[in-house]
Design a protein around this motif. Structure first.
Motif, mmCIF file in Angstrom:
data_model
loop_
_atom_site.group_PDB
_atom_site.id
_atom_site.type_symbol
_atom_site.label_atom_id
_atom_site.label_comp_id
_atom_site.label_asym_id
_atom_site.label_seq_id
_atom_site.Cartn_x
_atom_site.Cartn_y
_atom_site.Cartn_z
ATOM 1 N N UNK A 58 13.403 -65.131 64.959
ATOM 2 C CA UNK A 58 13.093 -64.779 63.572
ATOM 3 C C UNK A 58 11.954 -65.649 63.055
ATOM 4 N N UNK A 59 11.990 -66.923 63.373
ATOM 5 C CA UNK A 59 10.943 -67.838 62.933
ATOM 6 C C UNK A 59 9.590 -67.467 63.551
ATOM 7 N N UNK A 60 9.580 -67.065 64.803
ATOM 8 C CA UNK A 60 8.333 -66.678 65.471
ATOM 9 C C UNK A 60 7.815 -65.323 65.010
ATOM 10 N N UNK A 61 8.683 -64.494 64.450
ATOM 11 C CA UNK A 61 8.268 -63.156 64.042
ATOM 12 C C UNK A 61 7.287 -63.183 62.877
ATOM 13 N N UNK A 62 7.190 -64.287 62.161
ATOM 14 C CA UNK A 62 6.244 -64.363 61.051
ATOM 15 C C UNK A 62 4.800 -64.531 61.523
ATOM 16 N N UNK A 63 4.611 -64.860 62.784
ATOM 17 C CA UNK A 63 3.278 -65.040 63.340
ATOM 18 C C UNK A 63 2.877 -63.805 64.137
#
Length: 68
Positions: A51-56
């Motif tokens: 989820x944290x990586x999906x913002x990039x």
């Protein structure tokens, strides 16, 4: 193995967040990270990392053989 890769990407993203937010990053790997991070049966911490990586704007590609 997928845990180590995901953790490395999280550390990379946290240190260079201001740089990678405005650019597309291509991650070349031998392992199918994209499919693994979308697997709903993963442990909670990996799901949180996903989820944290999906913002990039990360694009995962297979690594091509290196020329010698």
């Amino acid at each position: 193995m997928i845990e180590e890769v995901a953790l490395a990407l999280i550390i990379f993203a946290s240190h260079l967040k201001s740089y990678i937010q405005s650019h597309q990053i291509i991650v070349k790997m031998e392992h199918p990270v994209k499919q693994e991070l979308r697997n709903p049966e993963l442990e909670r911490r990996i799901v949180a990392w996903s989820v944290e990586l999906s913002e990039f704007d990360l694009q995962y590609e297979p690594r091509s053989p290196m020329k010698t």
